[in-house]
Scaffold this active site. Structure first.
Site, PDB file in Angstrom:
ATOM      1  N   GLY A   1      39.122  32.468  31.789  1.00  0.00           N
ATOM      2  CA  GLY A   1      37.923  31.634  31.853  1.00  0.00           C
ATOM      3  C   GLY A   1      36.659  32.418  31.549  1.00  0.00           C
ATOM      4  O   GLY A   1      35.735  31.898  30.920  1.00  0.00           O
ATOM      5  N   ARG A   2      36.644  33.654  31.960  1.00  0.00           N
ATOM      6  CA  ARG A   2      35.457  34.490  31.729  1.00  0.00           C
ATOM      7  C   ARG A   2      35.194  34.710  30.249  1.00  0.00           C
ATOM      8  O   ARG A   2      34.046  34.852  29.832  1.00  0.00           O
ATOM      9  CB  ARG A   2      35.625  35.824  32.457  1.00  0.00           C
ATOM     10  CG  ARG A   2      35.304  35.680  33.923  1.00  0.00           C
ATOM     11  CD  ARG A   2      35.749  36.837  34.773  1.00  0.00           C
ATOM     12  NE  ARG A   2      35.602  36.420  36.178  1.00  0.00           N
ATOM     13  CZ  ARG A   2      36.201  36.995  37.200  1.00  0.00           C
ATOM     14  NH1 ARG A   2      37.005  38.031  37.000  1.00  0.00           N
ATOM     15  NH2 ARG A   2      36.005  36.558  38.417  1.00  0.00           N
TER      16      ARG A   2
ATOM     17  N   TYR B   1      28.433  31.440  37.265  1.00  0.00           N
ATOM     18  CA  TYR B   1      29.752  30.841  37.505  1.00  0.00           C
ATOM     19  C   TYR B   1      30.922  31.633  36.891  1.00  0.00           C
ATOM     20  O   TYR B   1      30.729  32.489  36.056  1.00  0.00           O
ATOM     21  CB  TYR B   1      29.804  29.359  37.181  1.00  0.00           C
ATOM     22  CG  TYR B   1      29.549  28.849  35.768  1.00  0.00           C
ATOM     23  CD1 TYR B   1      29.423  29.681  34.674  1.00  0.00           C
ATOM     24  CD2 TYR B   1      29.464  27.472  35.562  1.00  0.00           C
ATOM     25  CE1 TYR B   1      29.217  29.160  33.411  1.00  0.00           C
ATOM     26  CE2 TYR B   1      29.260  26.937  34.300  1.00  0.00           C
ATOM     27  CZ  TYR B   1      29.140  27.787  33.224  1.00  0.00           C
ATOM     28  OH  TYR B   1      28.945  27.272  31.994  1.00  0.00           O
ATOM     29  N   GLU B   2      32.108  31.299  37.373  1.00  0.00           N
ATOM     30  CA  GLU B   2      33.337  32.040  37.049  1.00  0.00           C
ATOM     31  C   GLU B   2      33.150  33.538  37.325  1.00  0.00           C
ATOM     32  O   GLU B   2      33.561  34.389  36.548  1.00  0.00           O
ATOM     33  CB  GLU B   2      33.801  31.731  35.627  1.00  0.00           C
ATOM     34  CG  GLU B   2      34.164  30.247  35.523  1.00  0.00           C
ATOM     35  CD  GLU B   2      35.006  29.866  34.332  1.00  0.00           C
ATOM     36  OE1 GLU B   2      35.811  30.698  33.892  1.00  0.00           O
ATOM     37  OE2 GLU B   2      34.855  28.730  33.869  1.00  0.00           O
ATOM     38  N   GLY B   3      32.517  33.808  38.438  1.00  0.00           N
ATOM     39  CA  GLY B   3      32.235  35.180  38.855  1.00  0.00           C
ATOM     40  C   GLY B   3      30.836  35.578  38.449  1.00  0.00           C
ATOM     41  O   GLY B   3      30.495  35.563  37.271  1.00  0.00           O
TER      42      GLY B   3
END
Lengths: 378, 261
Positions: A239-240, A360-362
């Site tokens: 996802g990143r 988001y997503e870390g």
């Protein structure tokens, strides 16, 4: 075998993004509307199923094509970019990676055709960066798991029909045992809660998910019981790269707009592109974008080749691309001057959109934790 | 039903460069696209395929790099593609080109032939009608809409004139030339983009066709280009400062003087 697919794909996506996505970007932002019609058009052209193999109704394309699509869509509209990224990286990818043959056959064809949209639920009010502090529980019963709890900030929520949900299923040796489930929006007891009003990516639907005694059939357990945290972390690695591509696209879109603007805007009798300050700023931004692009596609290569360095490369790509997007869009607004602060020009929207890529997503801090942990482990 | 769509790869620019020695188009370094009228012809064939079932074959004549145009057509959903390429074909004018393409269509066999009305690099609108003549089949030019009645096996074409439409029905083989304004061609789709790499483009050369050398290439081309030039516009800008009323009058006078109103 011929090798035209990347050239043709790039041509198609550019054409699609400029014709279908760009004209709606401002409205999507101002009205906070989910671009459902655009998603339908994307589905018709196969964009919602790029990485899904042909036997499950997808196009059988590669990760490179998918990431390129997120980048190009995000150049014009970051909302559209993240819809594709969450759908592909956070829902299709884990089913492909960890799903049983039955799960793949049941869920992938509708996701690949775009008939259904996918989403992923990990974050909770008390489990953000501390993702293992999950409160949502799934208790094993005879033929199902009983799911209770809630998730927040879920991208595509409300529009998605297929959700990958992480929940606590028991106690493990080092803390809670977590598992991943495929949850359908039609399951009884599953409702959509509060819709967030956001600074940027305002057309993207971000909501709370509420589970009240949701019976999840046992065959919807994704991967093995207890593998939930690992599945979530591996899914986020992929996802990143999608978010890094979104950030890259936002930065490229802002630079393109700014280059056109500085050539037409005149001050002191000449275009502001004639001033060395403008030239130097543009040169720096363009160089950083080029570096971000290399990191993004290095991460894509790591993903395609299943390299063990994927986590670090994805984290580096996201960290650098997100910070580049923030810097480029901020300076793009500055080069536009007063006009850049108005909604007449797209750069203020791009600046608001860029900020989420650092979160988001870390968050960027999480990316730094991932990168340094790998360094210090050696 | 078998539909052959004839397409041409053209330079994507209004600034077409011409070789001053041979008076032919210089293609190097200019990005190429499928000619817009031809792209609508592909769309017409694909819609017909979706409605009544058909195989759609795309055909082009040109250098090896024209393969990309054919692959784009495959990525839109065409079934197969043929490239007519041979040194013997070089330098063909519209007559020689239509002779070669007609020979290829005869060899491949087709129930319907769709062409674009004209190519943006030559604007002759001759090749389509000439192909129909060589094949001795009816032709309908300037199609603004195409529909097929699957039950009756009848093709219905709305033909565009300057001031009116003509609706024609035709049964049996025919050739239609299509306007780009007919429809917005579909995008390539990811399924076919991936799949086209697994398909072969078939090449057709002089040896494959029943052709006489004197009918093709430079020898078979009665058209001799004497010179080609880009039109020069003499732009003169006159600035006058007037109140609104006399400004309006000045504009009207200037337009009248040029017989524009």
């Amino acid at each position: 075998m011929a090798n035209f697919k990347h050239t043709l794909f790039e041509q198609m996506i550019k054409d699609f993004a400029e014709t279908e996505v760009k004209p709606l970007a401002q409205e999507v932002d101002e009205q906070e509307v989910f671009p459902a019609e655009t998603v339908e058009k994307m589905a018709k052209s196969g964009i919602m199923g790029i990485i899904v193999p042909k036997q499950y109704g997808g196009a059988g394309g590669d990760y490179n094509m998918y990431i390129y699509a997120v980048e190009e869509l995000s150049k014009h509209c970051a909302t559209t970019g993240v819809i594709l990224s969450a759908h592909t990286s956070l829902c299709q990818a884990p089913i492909l990676e960890y799903g049983t043959e039955e799960q793949k056959q049941k869920y992938l064809p509708d996701l690949a055709s775009g008939k259904k949209i996918g989403a992923f639920g990990l974050t909770e009010p008390n489990a953000g960066t501390d993702a293992s502090n999950q409160q949502t529980v799934a208790v094993e019963k005879e033929d199902h798991y009983l799911l209770n709890g809630s998730k927040i900030f879920i991208t595509n929520a409300g529009y998605a029909s297929t959700y990958i949900i992480i929940a606590v299923t028991g106690k493990g040796p080092k803390g809670p045992e977590m598992s991943a489930f495929i949850v359908e929006s039609a399951f009884e007891g599953f409702t959509i809660g509060k819709k967030e009003k956001k600074m940027g990516i305002r057309g993207s639907s971000t909501c709370e998910l509420i589970f009240e005694n949701v019976k999840v059939p046992k065959e919807n357990l994704l991967g093995k019981r207890g593998d939930g945290f690992k599945i979530a972390m591996k899914t986020l690695d992929g996802g990143r790269i999608g978010i890094a591509a979104q950030a890259l696209g936002i930065a490229e879109g802002a630079l393109d707009t700014t280059v056109a603007y500085v050539k037409s805007r005149k001050q002191f009798g000449k275009p502001i592109s004639a001033f060395q300050n403008t030239q130097f700023v543009l040169a720096d931004l363009s160089t950083k974008i080029a570096a971000a692009r290399l990191l993004v596609y290095a991460a894509v290569a790591a993903k395609q080749n299943k390299e063990p360095t994927l986590s670090v490369k994805a984290a580096q790509a996201k960290l650098f691309a997100a910070e580049t997007a923030m810097e480029v869009t901020t300076k793009a607004v500055q080069l536009h001057g007063g006009y850049g602060y108005t909604r007449e020009y797209p750069v203020e929207r791009m600046m608001r959109d860029a900020k989420i890529t650092e979160i988001y997503e870390g968050t960027s801090e999480v990316q730094r934790m991932v990168i340094s942990a790998a360094l210090l482990k050696k | 039903m078998k539909i052959i769509v004839c397409i041409k790869q053209v330079p994507n620019t209004t600034e077409i460069k011409i070789d001053p020695v041979t008076n032919t188009l210089k293609r190097d370094g200019v990005p190429s696209i499928i000619n817009p009228d031809d792209k609508s012809a592909i769309e017409a064939a694909l819609s017909l395929k979706e409605k009544c079932g058909a195989t759609v074959t795309v055909l082009t004549m040109g250098p090896m790099q024209a393969e990309k145009a054919l692959r784009e057509a495959l990525a839109m959903g065409a079934d197969e593609a043929f490239l007519l390429t041979d040194r013997a074909f070089a330098g063909s004018d519209t007559l020689a080109t239509s002779t070669i393409i007609a020979a290829a269509i005869k060899k491949l066999g087709a129930d319907l032939v769709f062409c674009g009305r004209q190519a943006i690099d030559g604007d002759t609108a001759q090749v389509g009608p000439q192909i129909a003549e060589h094949l001795d089949i009816p032709q309908i030019t300037y199609a603004a809409a195409i529909d097929y009645d699957c039950e009756r096996d009848v093709l219905r074409v709305k033909r565009q004139f300057e001031d009116r439409y003509q609706v024609l029905e035709v049964k049996g083989k025919c050739l239609v030339t299509v306007l780009s304004s007919m429809t917005k061609p579909r995008y390539m789709n990811v399924w076919d983009i991936v799949e086209q790499d697994e398909k072969e483009i078939s090449f057709i050369t002089f040896a494959d066709l029943e052709l006489n050398r004197e009918d093709i290439g430079l020898n078979g081309s009665p058209t001799k280009v004497k010179s080609t030039a880009t039109k020069q516009f003499d732009k003169t800008i006159e600035t006058v400062e007037l109140d609104p009323e006399s400004a309006a009058q000045t504009i009207v006078d200037a337009l009248k003087a040029r017989h524009l109103i």
